[in-house]
Design a protein around this motif. Structure first.
Motif, PDB file in Angstrom:
ATOM      1  N   PRO A  74     -11.164   1.198 -12.763  1.00  0.00           N
ATOM      2  CA  PRO A  74      -9.889   1.075 -12.039  1.00  0.00           C
ATOM      3  C   PRO A  74      -8.707   1.115 -13.004  1.00  0.00           C
ATOM      4  CG  PRO A  74     -10.894  -1.076 -12.277  1.00  0.00           C
ATOM      5  CD  PRO A  74     -11.890  -0.066 -12.802  1.00  0.00           C
ATOM      6  N   ASP A  75      -7.589   1.601 -12.512  1.00  0.00           N
ATOM      7  CA  ASP A  75      -6.348   1.564 -13.283  1.00  0.00           C
ATOM      8  C   ASP A  75      -5.680   0.232 -12.971  1.00  0.00           C
ATOM      9  OD1 ASP A  75      -3.841   1.793 -14.404  1.00  0.00           O
ATOM     10  OD2 ASP A  75      -3.452   3.789 -13.585  1.00  0.00           O
ATOM     11  N   ASP A  86     -10.009  -3.751  -3.842  1.00  0.00           N
ATOM     12  CA  ASP A  86      -9.119  -3.016  -2.934  1.00  0.00           C
ATOM     13  C   ASP A  86      -8.888  -3.820  -1.659  1.00  0.00           C
ATOM     14  OD1 ASP A  86     -11.085  -2.386  -0.960  1.00  0.00           O
ATOM     15  OD2 ASP A  86     -11.629  -0.555  -2.010  1.00  0.00           O
ATOM     16  N   GLU A  95       0.821  -1.216   0.000  1.00  0.00           N
ATOM     17  CA  GLU A  95       0.000   0.000   0.000  1.00  0.00           C
ATOM     18  C   GLU A  95       0.857   1.269   0.000  1.00  0.00           C
ATOM     19  OE1 GLU A  95      -4.286   1.019   1.814  1.00  0.00           O
ATOM     20  OE2 GLU A  95      -2.755   0.604   3.327  1.00  0.00           O
ATOM     21  N   HIS A 147     -10.799  -5.988  -9.907  1.00  0.00           N
ATOM     22  CA  HIS A 147      -9.835  -5.224  -9.128  1.00  0.00           C
ATOM     23  C   HIS A 147     -10.465  -4.961  -7.768  1.00  0.00           C
ATOM     24  CE1 HIS A 147      -8.811  -4.684 -13.343  1.00  0.00           C
ATOM     25  NE2 HIS A 147      -7.566  -4.666 -12.895  1.00  0.00           N
ATOM     26  N   GLY A 199       1.767   2.519  -3.395  1.00  0.00           N
ATOM     27  CA  GLY A 199       0.707   2.956  -4.303  1.00  0.00           C
ATOM     28  C   GLY A 199      -0.191   1.844  -4.806  1.00  0.00           C
ATOM     29  N   VAL A 200       0.089   0.604  -4.438  1.00  0.00           N
ATOM     30  CA  VAL A 200      -0.768  -0.501  -4.865  1.00  0.00           C
ATOM     31  C   VAL A 200      -2.059  -0.434  -4.058  1.00  0.00           C
ATOM     32  CG1 VAL A 200      -0.999  -3.016  -4.995  1.00  0.00           C
ATOM     33  CG2 VAL A 200       1.191  -1.934  -5.556  1.00  0.00           C
ATOM     34  N   LYS A 201      -3.195  -0.488  -4.763  1.00  0.00           N
ATOM     35  CA  LYS A 201      -4.498  -0.315  -4.120  1.00  0.00           C
ATOM     36  C   LYS A 201      -5.179  -1.615  -3.740  1.00  0.00           C
ATOM     37  CE  LYS A 201      -5.435   4.113  -6.286  1.00  0.00           C
ATOM     38  NZ  LYS A 201      -6.302   4.857  -7.203  1.00  0.00           N
ATOM     39  N   ASP A 228      -2.856  -0.837 -13.341  1.00  0.00           N
ATOM     40  CA  ASP A 228      -1.507  -0.693 -12.793  1.00  0.00           C
ATOM     41  C   ASP A 228      -1.510  -0.495 -11.278  1.00  0.00           C
ATOM     42  OD1 ASP A 228      -0.406  -0.966 -15.314  1.00  0.00           O
ATOM     43  OD2 ASP A 228      -0.257   1.196 -15.650  1.00  0.00           O
ATOM     44  N   ASP A 229      -2.676  -0.200 -10.703  1.00  0.00           N
ATOM     45  CA  ASP A 229      -2.790   0.011  -9.258  1.00  0.00           C
ATOM     46  C   ASP A 229      -3.049  -1.280  -8.489  1.00  0.00           C
ATOM     47  OD1 ASP A 229      -2.449   2.730  -9.601  1.00  0.00           O
ATOM     48  OD2 ASP A 229      -4.590   3.184  -9.580  1.00  0.00           O
ATOM     49  N   TYR A 230      -3.159  -2.410  -9.190  1.00  0.00           N
ATOM     50  CA  TYR A 230      -3.500  -3.685  -8.566  1.00  0.00           C
ATOM     51  C   TYR A 230      -2.492  -4.745  -8.989  1.00  0.00           C
ATOM     52  CZ  TYR A 230      -7.857  -1.297  -7.642  1.00  0.00           C
ATOM     53  OH  TYR A 230      -8.783  -0.384  -7.202  1.00  0.00           O
TER      54      TYR A 230
END
Length: 136
Positions: A94-95, A68, A47, A66, A50-52, A97-99
């Protein structure tokens, strides 16, 4: 029973409630508890970068979901309590790249643990040095 009933889970008995799932076995409960513990480690490590959350391949719709950190934890707790998870609204646009996948998060955690172990001071050796550094 109509296709409408079938699509929304009616069993034709007049009741809209599906029978409850069987309780989890002891092995299944242990697996979910392990997953909860791992998830907390993943969140703690990822987290701040930046990983959600986690990306999950859904066998029901053949799409990636995705999820959270908090929702994934809630899903696992619901699985423990009720033997199943409910449907949840996915995040809006969702992006990807965030997961990360569970496998990626697990590998990342393993790498952090291995690095920490390698940097751990050993008896007779100061931290950050190798035994071969003491040789002339």
């Amino acid at each position: 029973m109509t296709s409408w009933d079938d699509a929304f889970g009616s069993d034709g008995s007049g009741s809209d409630e599906a029978p409850p799932p069987p309780p989890l076995t002891m092995e299944e409960r242990a697996g979910v508890l392990d997953d909860l513990a791992e998830l907390e480690v993943f969140r703690t490590l990822l987290e701040p970068t930046g990983v959600k959350g986690i990306v999950v391949d859904c066998p029901d719709c053949d799409e990636e979901h995705h999820v959270d950190w908090a929702l994934m934890q809630a899903n696992l707790r619901q699985l423990l309590d009720e033997g199943q998870t409910g449907r949840h609204e996915p995040p809006f646009d969702p992006d990807p790249d965030d997961y990360v996948s569970w496998d990626y998060a697990s590998g990342y955690a393993d790498g952090v643990a291995a690095r920490a172990e390698a940097e751990e001071p050993r008896e007779g050796h100061p931290p950050g040095r190798h035994a071969r550094d003491d040789q002339p």
